[in-house]
Design a protein around this motif. Structure first.
Motif, PDB file in Angstrom:
ATOM      1  N   HIS A  45     -20.148  44.213  -2.249  1.00 18.52           N
ATOM      2  CA  HIS A  45     -20.524  43.193  -2.937  1.00 18.52           C
ATOM      3  C   HIS A  45     -22.037  42.466  -1.969  1.00 18.52           C
ATOM      4  N   PHE A  46     -21.951  42.372  -0.839  1.00 18.56           N
ATOM      5  CA  PHE A  46     -23.073  41.665   0.013  1.00 18.56           C
ATOM      6  C   PHE A  46     -24.196  42.420   0.288  1.00 18.56           C
ATOM      7  N   ALA A  47     -24.023  43.705   0.637  1.00 17.39           N
ATOM      8  CA  ALA A  47     -24.929  44.681   1.331  1.00 17.39           C
ATOM      9  C   ALA A  47     -26.298  44.639   0.307  1.00 17.39           C
ATOM     10  N   PRO A  48     -26.113  44.483  -1.303  1.00 15.21           N
ATOM     11  CA  PRO A  48     -27.329  44.591  -2.021  1.00 15.21           C
ATOM     12  C   PRO A  48     -27.900  43.406  -2.190  1.00 15.21           C
ATOM     13  N   ARG A  49     -27.137  42.170  -2.002  1.00 16.28           N
ATOM     14  CA  ARG A  49     -27.664  40.882  -1.911  1.00 16.28           C
ATOM     15  C   ARG A  49     -28.308  40.513  -0.682  1.00 16.28           C
ATOM     16  N   VAL A  50     -28.027  41.129   0.283  1.00 16.09           N
ATOM     17  CA  VAL A  50     -28.873  41.167   1.476  1.00 16.09           C
ATOM     18  C   VAL A  50     -30.068  41.680   1.488  1.00 16.09           C
ATOM     19  N   LYS A  51     -29.827  42.968   1.174  1.00 12.53           N
ATOM     20  CA  LYS A  51     -31.250  43.542   0.919  1.00 12.53           C
ATOM     21  C   LYS A  51     -32.101  43.024  -0.164  1.00 12.53           C
ATOM     22  N   GLY A  52     -31.478  42.505  -1.134  1.00  9.92           N
ATOM     23  CA  GLY A  52     -32.451  41.665  -1.951  1.00  9.92           C
ATOM     24  C   GLY A  52     -33.055  40.642  -1.429  1.00  9.92           C
ATOM     25  N   PHE A  53     -32.314  39.749  -0.506  1.00  9.83           N
ATOM     26  CA  PHE A  53     -32.650  38.525   0.012  1.00  9.83           C
ATOM     27  C   PHE A  53     -33.940  39.052   1.060  1.00  9.83           C
ATOM     28  N   LEU A  54     -33.663  40.124   1.584  1.00  4.73           N
ATOM     29  CA  LEU A  54     -34.670  40.549   2.849  1.00  4.73           C
ATOM     30  C   LEU A  54     -36.189  40.764   1.743  1.00  4.73           C
ATOM     31  N   ILE A  55     -35.895  41.532   0.946  1.00  2.97           N
ATOM     32  CA  ILE A  55     -37.008  42.192   0.142  1.00  2.97           C
ATOM     33  C   ILE A  55     -37.837  40.974  -0.258  1.00  2.97           C
ATOM     34  N   LYS A  56     -37.215  39.710  -0.997  1.00  9.06           N
ATOM     35  CA  LYS A  56     -37.725  38.579  -1.414  1.00  9.06           C
ATOM     36  C   LYS A  56     -38.245  37.847  -0.208  1.00  9.06           C
ATOM     37  N   SER A  57     -37.649  37.919   0.939  1.00  9.91           N
ATOM     38  CA  SER A  57     -38.418  37.093   2.081  1.00  9.91           C
ATOM     39  C   SER A  57     -39.525  38.112   2.900  1.00  9.91           C
ATOM     40  N   GLY A  58     -40.008  39.261   2.192  1.00  6.06           N
ATOM     41  CA  GLY A  58     -41.213  39.948   2.664  1.00  6.06           C
ATOM     42  C   GLY A  58     -41.129  41.212   3.557  1.00  6.06           C
ATOM     43  N   ALA A  59     -39.765  41.696   3.499  1.00  2.27           N
ATOM     44  CA  ALA A  59     -39.588  42.994   4.055  1.00  2.27           C
ATOM     45  C   ALA A  59     -39.765  44.139   2.972  1.00  2.27           C
ATOM     46  N   ASP A  60     -40.228  45.313   3.466  1.00  4.62           N
ATOM     47  CA  ASP A  60     -40.178  46.524   2.419  1.00  4.62           C
ATOM     48  C   ASP A  60     -38.805  46.987   2.309  1.00  4.62           C
ATOM     49  N   ALA A  61     -38.837  47.995   1.378  1.00  3.33           N
ATOM     50  CA  ALA A  61     -37.494  48.337   0.970  1.00  3.33           C
ATOM     51  C   ALA A  61     -36.931  49.077   1.838  1.00  3.33           C
ATOM     52  N   GLU A  72     -32.488  49.036   6.079  1.00  3.00           N
ATOM     53  CA  GLU A  72     -31.744  49.298   7.358  1.00  3.00           C
ATOM     54  C   GLU A  72     -31.407  48.190   7.932  1.00  3.00           C
ATOM     55  N   CYS A  73     -32.091  46.973   7.730  1.00  5.42           N
ATOM     56  CA  CYS A  73     -31.362  45.612   8.137  1.00  5.42           C
ATOM     57  C   CYS A  73     -30.014  45.354   7.467  1.00  5.42           C
ATOM     58  N   ALA A  74     -29.981  45.430   6.155  1.00  3.03           N
ATOM     59  CA  ALA A  74     -28.688  45.108   5.386  1.00  3.03           C
ATOM     60  C   ALA A  74     -27.565  46.058   6.163  1.00  3.03           C
ATOM     61  N   GLN A  75     -27.845  47.435   6.371  1.00  5.19           N
ATOM     62  CA  GLN A  75     -26.954  48.133   6.833  1.00  5.19           C
ATOM     63  C   GLN A  75     -26.478  47.535   8.320  1.00  5.19           C
ATOM     64  N   GLU A  76     -27.191  47.229   9.058  1.00  4.82           N
ATOM     65  CA  GLU A  76     -27.238  46.405  10.493  1.00  4.82           C
ATOM     66  C   GLU A  76     -26.266  45.093  10.429  1.00  4.82           C
ATOM     67  N   ALA A 106     -28.277  37.983   8.654  1.00  7.62           N
ATOM     68  CA  ALA A 106     -29.697  38.711   8.062  1.00  7.62           C
ATOM     69  C   ALA A 106     -30.682  38.033   8.167  1.00  7.62           C
ATOM     70  N   ARG A 107     -30.932  36.658   8.195  1.00  8.65           N
ATOM     71  CA  ARG A 107     -31.881  35.954   8.810  1.00  8.65           C
ATOM     72  C   ARG A 107     -32.392  36.236  10.129  1.00  8.65           C
ATOM     73  N   ASN A 108     -31.405  36.085  11.027  1.00 11.47           N
ATOM     74  CA  ASN A 108     -31.601  36.205  12.513  1.00 11.47           C
ATOM     75  C   ASN A 108     -32.083  37.827  12.671  1.00 11.47           C
ATOM     76  N   ARG A 109     -31.438  38.797  12.037  1.00  7.46           N
ATOM     77  CA  ARG A 109     -31.993  40.132  11.954  1.00  7.46           C
ATOM     78  C   ARG A 109     -33.303  40.415  11.863  1.00  7.46           C
ATOM     79  N   LYS A 110     -33.700  39.822  10.621  1.00  9.26           N
ATOM     80  CA  LYS A 110     -35.014  39.858  10.122  1.00  9.26           C
ATOM     81  C   LYS A 110     -36.004  39.287  11.060  1.00  9.26           C
TER      82      LYS A 110
END
Length: 195
Positions: free
Chosen positions: A46-62, A67-71, A98-102
């Protein structure tokens, strides 16, 4: 009638959201208490794809987002005991991780590269410097030996034993003020001898 139908839909929506929240809290509790892999798999799905999407929207590459979502999800597994449902929802907790990891990753990326390191053996120190250091060490050793036993013992505990004044007080039973006074007097004596 339309108004009542809308109110009913809102109530059903809120009930669904509450059930989902309770479900995720239950999953984290099962992960915390039993290392429940099935609960983690559902949480991850449920959450890993949402975290990945959140990180991409905030400027991280895929790839970085993946990698961050897995961590982040691994952190959820290892730190499930730290989740407090009275302070935040599971989603808020996970997205905060997720935000802190980014932020951590961005800090590492902006860290300047160290200056070029030289390889090979270091240059031999100047013999005059070696001799001066040996003489200072011998002088310090004699000065320490000449201190009163009570002061010498405290200096050794503080500087060679790497104990804080409070730890020395707990170990020796001496008042903190006495320890500080004796160390200060000892350091003054040592400075006078080493001048």
């Amino acid at each position: 009638m339309a108004r009542g139908a809308v109110t009913g839909e809102v109530r059903v929506n809120n009930e669904d959201k509450t059930k989902k929240r309770l479900l995720w809290v239950s999953h984290l509790t099962r992960i915390r208490d039993n290392q429940d892999k099935a609960a983690f798999a559902e949480l991850y799905a449920h959450f890993a794809p949402r975290v990945k999407g959140f990180l991409i929207k905030s400027g991280a590459d895929a790839s970085l987002a993946e990698e961050c979502a897995q961590e982040v999800m691994a952190t959820c597994w290892h730190k499930a005991h730290m989740f407090d449902p009275s302070r935040a929802s599971v989603a808020t907790w996970i997205f905060t991780i997720a935000r802190n990891r980014k932020i951590d990753v961005l800090r590492k990326q902006r860290r300047p590269e160290p200056e070029e390191l030289t390889w090979g053996p270091e240059e031999e120190p100047d013999q005059a410097d070696v001799l001066a250091l040996q003489q200072e060490s011998e002088l310090l050793g004699r000065a320490l030996a000449d201190l009163p036993a009570a002061q010498r013992d405290l200096i050794q505990k503080a500087y060679f034993g790497d104990l804080s004044h409070s730890e020395i007080a707990a170990e020796t039973g001496l008042p903190l003020g006495t320890i500080k006074s004796r160390i200060r007097l000892a350091l003054e004596r040592l400075r006078h001898v080493l001048k």
